[in-house]
Design an enzyme around this catalytic site. Structure first.
Site, mmCIF file in Angstrom:
data_model
loop_
_atom_site.group_PDB
_atom_site.id
_atom_site.type_symbol
_atom_site.label_atom_id
_atom_site.label_comp_id
_atom_site.label_asym_id
_atom_site.label_seq_id
_atom_site.Cartn_x
_atom_site.Cartn_y
_atom_site.Cartn_z
ATOM 1 N N HIS A 153 96.311 -9.830 -6.654
ATOM 2 C CA HIS A 153 97.561 -10.586 -6.576
ATOM 3 C C HIS A 153 98.306 -10.547 -7.903
ATOM 4 O O HIS A 153 97.713 -10.758 -8.967
ATOM 5 C CB HIS A 153 97.275 -12.033 -6.172
ATOM 6 C CG HIS A 153 98.443 -12.704 -5.541
ATOM 7 N ND1 HIS A 153 99.398 -13.373 -6.275
ATOM 8 C CD2 HIS A 153 98.842 -12.778 -4.244
ATOM 9 C CE1 HIS A 153 100.320 -13.855 -5.462
ATOM 10 N NE2 HIS A 153 100.004 -13.510 -4.219
ATOM 11 N N PRO A 154 99.618 -10.295 -7.870
ATOM 12 C CA PRO A 154 100.376 -10.078 -9.109
ATOM 13 C C PRO A 154 100.956 -11.332 -9.749
ATOM 14 O O PRO A 154 101.731 -11.229 -10.694
ATOM 15 C CB PRO A 154 101.500 -9.154 -8.634
ATOM 16 C CG PRO A 154 101.756 -9.593 -7.227
ATOM 17 C CD PRO A 154 100.414 -10.000 -6.668
ATOM 18 N N CYS A 155 100.577 -12.524 -9.280
ATOM 19 C CA CYS A 155 101.228 -13.742 -9.770
ATOM 20 C C CYS A 155 101.027 -13.978 -11.267
ATOM 21 O O CYS A 155 101.827 -14.657 -11.902
ATOM 22 C CB CYS A 155 100.754 -14.958 -8.976
ATOM 23 S SG CYS A 155 98.975 -15.259 -9.063
ATOM 24 N N ARG A 156 99.958 -13.418 -11.856
ATOM 25 C CA ARG A 156 99.682 -13.643 -13.278
ATOM 26 C C ARG A 156 100.010 -12.439 -14.152
ATOM 27 O O ARG A 156 99.906 -12.511 -15.378
ATOM 28 C CB ARG A 156 98.201 -13.991 -13.471
ATOM 29 C CG ARG A 156 97.713 -15.214 -12.722
ATOM 30 C CD ARG A 156 98.407 -16.477 -13.201
ATOM 31 N NE ARG A 156 98.467 -16.572 -14.650
ATOM 32 C CZ ARG A 156 97.433 -16.904 -15.411
ATOM 33 N NH1 ARG A 156 96.272 -17.167 -14.871
ATOM 34 N NH2 ARG A 156 97.564 -16.978 -16.711
#
Length: 314
Positions: free
Chosen positions: A262-265
């Site tokens: 997941h690219p949220c960070r």
């Protein structure tokens, strides 16, 4: 329950991505995000230095208008995975939490001091000297051949510790050799003697909502048969399974669903790295994004030995 939550989040993000306008102006230095044009530039840089990575188009109906048709995403196939994460010796001393003061508890780097993902420490050594002239020193045997043709100068940077990765002259792994090796080990007797080698296809896409790269992976066993989700989870750091890593549909390819980091960070981590480089008197070019991106996501998939820069200079 976690799978249900991830599914709902995934659907919501699909809608949000559709409604999010395409980023036009560069905000790389300020926030760590990149435009589609910068993603392509970083992808070209990765392909040049690590030819096992290549551009691909995917399904025609899923082509994104904000990216060149022939450069929709990056792919590398038949990447070896020689052991499961549980087979790696774990120690509390090797664990570090990056940005631990955030609401989610931070990004856990389970093998922080092993040299696999020491990017945030190594960038402190970067200086202004030759900052615009970057080349790899040891991407893989194939990458080394590419470097022989490069004549640009580059300042030295402290080498990362070797992580025991198997060197190979092949751009991609011949899975037939893996099968033969497995048979030989089986004949030798004993469960511990079996070479449990798997291979993975890895993909890097551009996420329009988060405005960062996104890593996808799908695995196969020694017979090139698709792995189940649970089997793929064995090759992912357990600190990230069903949290940082979820099962979703690839934006450019047909089913089955794949594991995705997941690219949220990603933007936060990259911004931290940019600041660290600046503190050392250097400047990080956006074309280096994917090389560094592949460095820090190695914390999530520490046993999958994809082609990335273990040694680079600026």
């Amino acid at each position: 329950m976690q799978n249900v939550i991830n599914t709902v989040k995934g659907k919501a993000l699909e809608v949000a991505e559709y409604l999010t306008p395409v980023l036009k102006e560069s905000k790389f230095k300020e926030t760590g995000v990149i435009t589609p044009e910068e993603f392509v530039a970083a992808g070209d840089h990765l392909v040049h230095h690590c030819p096992t990575w290549q551009w691909a188009t995917g399904e025609e109906l899923k082509v994104k208008a904000y990216l060149p048709t022939g450069k929709q995403f990056l792919v590398t196939k038949n990447v070896p995975c020689y052991k499961r994460c549980k087979q790696m010796e774990y120690s509390d001393e090797l664990e570090a939490i990056i940005e631990e003061d955030d609401g989610d508890g931070g990004w856990v780097d389970t093998y922080h001091n092993t040299g696999i993902t020491g990017i945030t420490e190594a960038v402190k050594e970067i200086t202004l000297e030759n900052k615009d002239n970057i080349r790899l020193q040891d991407c893989s045997a194939l990458c080394e051949e590419e470097e022989d043709e490069d004549e640009g100068e580059a300042a030295d940077m402290e080498e990362y510790e070797e992580s025991g990765l198997l060197e190979t002259d092949e751009a991609t792994l011949d899975t037939r050799k893996i099968v033969e090796a497995c048979k030989a080990k089986t004949d030798a007797g004993g469960e511990d003697a079996i070479l449990q080698t798997r291979t993975y296809d890895l993909y890097i896409t551009y996420d329009k909502y988060y405005q960062t790269p996104r890593l996808w992976l799908f695995g196969y066993d020694e017979q090139r048969q698709p792995l189940t989700v649970e089997h793929m989870y064995e090759d992912i750091s357990q600190d990230h399974v069903k949290k940082t890593v979820t099962i979703e549909n690839h934006p450019h390819l047909p089913p089955p669903p794949m594991c995705s980091v997941h690219p949220c960070r990603h933007a936060e981590v990259m911004k931290k790295i940019i600041e660290t480089v600046a503190e050392g008197g250097g400047e990080l070019g956006v074309h280096m994004y994917l090389l560094i991106f592949l460095k820090f996501v190695q914390a999530v998939i520490p046993t999958i030995e994809y082609d990335y820069t273990r040694h680079f200079t600026m």
